[in-house]
Structures are given as structure tokens and as C-alpha cells.
Design a protein around this motif. Structure first.
Motif: not given
Length: 184
Positions: A16-26, A31-33, A119-129
Motif C-alpha cells: 500500500q506504500d507504493l505511491g509513496q515509494l514511487k514519489e521518493k524515486l521520481k 525508467p523504473h518499476g 509468477a507474473g501474477a505474484l509480481a503484479k500483486a507486489q505492484e498492487n496491480e
């Protein structure tokens, strides 16, 4: 273009902190994920590894880099399943996804492709997708993945990721059937 995966120690963040983490790396400069696990944060960048990139990442998250993967993981014949399981058990789902692409293509079996999708489904969950994650699981089922993957167990793994709990993703696999497919 290079692809570098940085594994950073995670002491306080969840999906749930992904937005905050993305902001920290803006201001990272390339390009990054970002993906979040209970034990680590993954930052994949599409540029060359450099001291500057490393410093920006460690400063942004206040944590140390614990591993770096440059390019594609090496697939050793006879070790496909054990390596895939190791990536899953360490919650390195994107690496598991990337790794299993080679055995799937070498064997040209849609059921092995379902492992890539799992494995891709699990990775997408880690991206909150969440929607993308569930769509990938449904695609895996359509390819006959339910022979190799307990899909109810797989959905529970996604829930665990979203609840910021440790997964046991390899427990969802029918290892005996997968091994037989990889030996054909």
C-alpha cells in the motif's frame, strides 16, 4: 538498454506504500518499476548500473541494497525447477517469471507457460496491480495451469502479499508433474 534489478532491504514498507515509494524515486533519472515484498523492495531500472543510481535508491528508502541482478537470470539445465522454487520462496517473483520463460520456450508447452503467468501474477500483486494479477492467474488456468498449480492456493498467496504477510508460493505447485514436463 540495460535492465538492472536492485533488491533493497525492507524494514517498514508494504504494498500500500507504493505511491509513496514511487514519489521518493521520481528523480531517479531513468525508467523504473517498484515491487514490495515483506523482506525486500525491488527496483528495476532500465539504464546502466551506477554508483549514482545506487546512492539515490539507498537514500530514498533509507535501506541498503542487498543484491543486484543485471540482465536475465541464467538457466542451468536440470536445475530449472529448483531455481524457480528458490526464486518463489524468496519472493523474487519477477525473477521467477523471467527465469521460467526459457524452459517454457525450450519445451514449447503451454502448461509451463502457466508457471510464467503464475509468477507474473505474484509480481503484479507486489505492484498492487490486483486486477492484472488475477487476470494472469485466469490466463494460467486457460493454458492448463490448474494441472501444475493449485489456483486456490495461488489466490491465497496474492492475498498474503496484499496483507503484507510472507508467502509460501512454491507450496501451490505440483512439483512432480512440473518435473516430468521439464524432463520431456
Amino acid at each position: 538498454m540495460d535492465r538492472v534489478l536492485y533488491i533493497i532491504e525492507n524494514n517498514k514498507y508494504n504494498v500500500q506504500d507504493l505511491g509513496q515509494l514511487k514519489e521518493k524515486l521520481k528523480d531517479l533519472g531513468c525508467p523504473h518499476g517498484i515491487r514490495v515484498s515483506v523482506t525486500h523492495i525491488e527496483v528495476v531500472v532500465f539504464c546502466k548500473d551506477s554508483k549514482t543510481i545506487r546512492e539515490k535508491i539507498t537514500k530514498a528508502f533509507g535501506s541498503r541494497i542487498i543484491d543486484i541482478f543485471i540482465g536475465e537470470p541464467e538457466v542451468k539445465e536440470g536445475k530449472e525447477l529448483s531455481n524457480f522454487i528458490e526464486f518463489l520462496d524468496n519472493e523474487l517473483f519477477w525473477l521467477a517469471h523471467t527465469f521460467m520463460e526459457t524452459p517454457w520456450k525450450n519445451h514449447d508447452d503451454k502448461r509451463l507457460q502457466s508457471l510464467v503467468l503464475y509468477a507474473g501474477a505474484l509480481a503484479k500483486a507486489q505492484e498492487n496491480e490486483i486486477k492484472a494479477s488475477l487476470n494472469l492467474l485466469n490466463m494460467a488456468k486457460d493454458l492448463g495451469g490448474d494441472e501444475l498449480i493449485d489456483l486456490n492456493c495461488a489466490k491465497k498467496q496474492i492475498d498474503l502479499i496484499l496483507e503484507n504477510k510472507r508467502t509460501n508460493a512454491s507450496s501451490c505447485l505440483n512439483k512432480e508433474k512440473i518435473n516430468k514436463l521439464l524432463r520431456n
